[in-house]
Design a protein around this motif. Structure first.
Motif, PDB file in Angstrom:
ATOM      1  N   TYR A  90      36.450  89.088 -27.106  1.00 23.38           N
ATOM      2  CA  TYR A  90      37.211  90.297 -26.814  1.00 23.38           C
ATOM      3  C   TYR A  90      36.879  91.368 -27.841  1.00 23.38           C
ATOM      4  O   TYR A  90      36.890  91.106 -29.045  1.00 23.38           O
ATOM      5  CB  TYR A  90      38.711  90.016 -26.856  1.00 23.38           C
ATOM      6  N   VAL A  91      36.599  92.584 -27.358  1.00 31.27           N
ATOM      7  CA  VAL A  91      36.400  93.730 -28.233  1.00 31.27           C
ATOM      8  C   VAL A  91      37.685  94.545 -28.222  1.00 31.27           C
ATOM      9  O   VAL A  91      38.189  94.898 -27.145  1.00 31.27           O
ATOM     10  CB  VAL A  91      35.230  94.618 -27.780  1.00 31.27           C
ATOM     11  N   ILE A  92      38.216  94.831 -29.412  1.00 29.34           N
ATOM     12  CA  ILE A  92      39.479  95.550 -29.534  1.00 29.34           C
ATOM     13  C   ILE A  92      39.233  96.908 -30.190  1.00 29.34           C
ATOM     14  O   ILE A  92      38.485  97.023 -31.154  1.00 29.34           O
ATOM     15  CB  ILE A  92      40.495  94.736 -30.363  1.00 29.34           C
ATOM     16  N   GLY A  93      39.896  97.933 -29.654  1.00 31.43           N
ATOM     17  CA  GLY A  93      39.740  99.289 -30.165  1.00 31.43           C
ATOM     18  C   GLY A  93      40.427  99.515 -31.492  1.00 31.43           C
ATOM     19  O   GLY A  93      40.987  98.591 -32.108  1.00 31.43           O
ATOM     20  N   ASP A  94      40.447 100.759 -31.947  1.00 32.83           N
ATOM     21  CA  ASP A  94      40.962 101.137 -33.267  1.00 32.83           C
ATOM     22  C   ASP A  94      42.424 100.696 -33.429  1.00 32.83           C
ATOM     23  O   ASP A  94      43.298 101.141 -32.678  1.00 32.83           O
ATOM     24  CB  ASP A  94      40.886 102.647 -33.446  1.00 32.83           C
TER      25      ASP A  94
END
Length: 266
Positions: A4-8
């Motif tokens: 999973y790529v998570i934003g700022d």
């Protein structure tokens, strides 16, 4: 197993925990990629850093401009900004351990065909070249002379890449592109003033990913940094800064199928 790529995150620890619950993250088998800006402006930056550090090999993060700013403030090279919320880290009993962990993180990460970077790439850089250049900055941050790098990191010049750049001029261009870039010209001149959406581009400039001659075309790129951009999943890139800090959402994308997950940050 899923990635999973998570934003700022920017210190929004409660929203992060809600998002992890929503995706049913299991550190024993899943992996997390963070686009940078783990800290600042939110209220719980120290908790975010402690949590990220404790994930071990289950987590990869790249550095964002707020992360580098924290390191520079902690060393006394620049004053904190009026809206910074870094005191919980700067006064923490484990301050040195947290800051040491943070400065040893990556500028850029490439794996499984995906490139992870906080802000963007200049059009002259292939993916392989960008990874190589990111390693140059990492070597400075991870080495004994990291304070020299942090003390000379700030500045908008040079505003473009040249292969013959050397020293701090070279490192500053790499750092600015990977942690601050939004708009540039066809030949890669960077613009750092405008922070609005892509539709409000300054004359003569375009979003970095729209440059037709960009040598990283064909790669899959995940980035954050641009809250006014908002969520945008395209064939070649995924923008994941959805303004959690400003009452928007914290977003995650599963790399395997590009499924999206969000929690409200109100």
């Amino acid at each position: 197993m899923a990635t999973y790529v998570i934003g700022d995150i920017q210190g929004c620890f409660e929203a992060l925990q809600l998002l992890l619950e929503k995706i049913a993250f299991d550190r024993r088998q899943d992996r997390l990629w963070l686009v940078g800006d783990l800290v600042n402006r939110g209220l719980h930056s120290a908790e975010v850093l402690r949590w990220a550090r404790d994930q071990g090999e289950a987590l990869v993060t790249v550095l964002g401009n707020h992360d580098l700013h924290l390191l520079a403030v902690a060393e006394g090279f620049v004053p904190a900004h009026r809206n910074d919320t870094l005191e919980d880290i700067l006064t923490a009993p484990d301050r040195h351990e947290l800051l040491d962990w943070l400065r040893r993180q990556k500028m850029i990460h490439f794996e499984h065909g995906w490139l992870l970077v906080h802000a963007g790439l200049l059009p002259q850089w292939t993916v392989a070249r960008a990874v190589q250049l990111g390693r140059e900055v990492e070597a400075e941050l991870h080495g004994d002379h990291y304070r020299h790098f942090l003390s000379h990191m700030y500045g908008n010049e040079p505003d473009r890449w040249r292969d013959d750049l050397a020293g701090m001029s070279r490192l500053r261009v790499i750092t600015n592109a990977m942690t601050r870039l939004r708009f540039c010209t066809h030949d890669g001149v960077m613009e750092f003033i405008h922070k609005g959406p892509p539709s409000k581009r300054p004359d003569g400039f375009m979003p970095w990913y729209e440059v037709p001659e960009r040598k990283s075309r064909g790669a899959l790129i995940a980035f954050g940094h641009w809250s006014a951009h908002g969520l945008d999943v395209q064939n070649e890139y995924c923008a994941l800064d959805t303004g959690c800090l400003w009452g928007g959402h914290l977003s995650a994308m599963r790399l395997e199928d590009r499924a999206l997950f969000q929690v409200s940050c109100r």
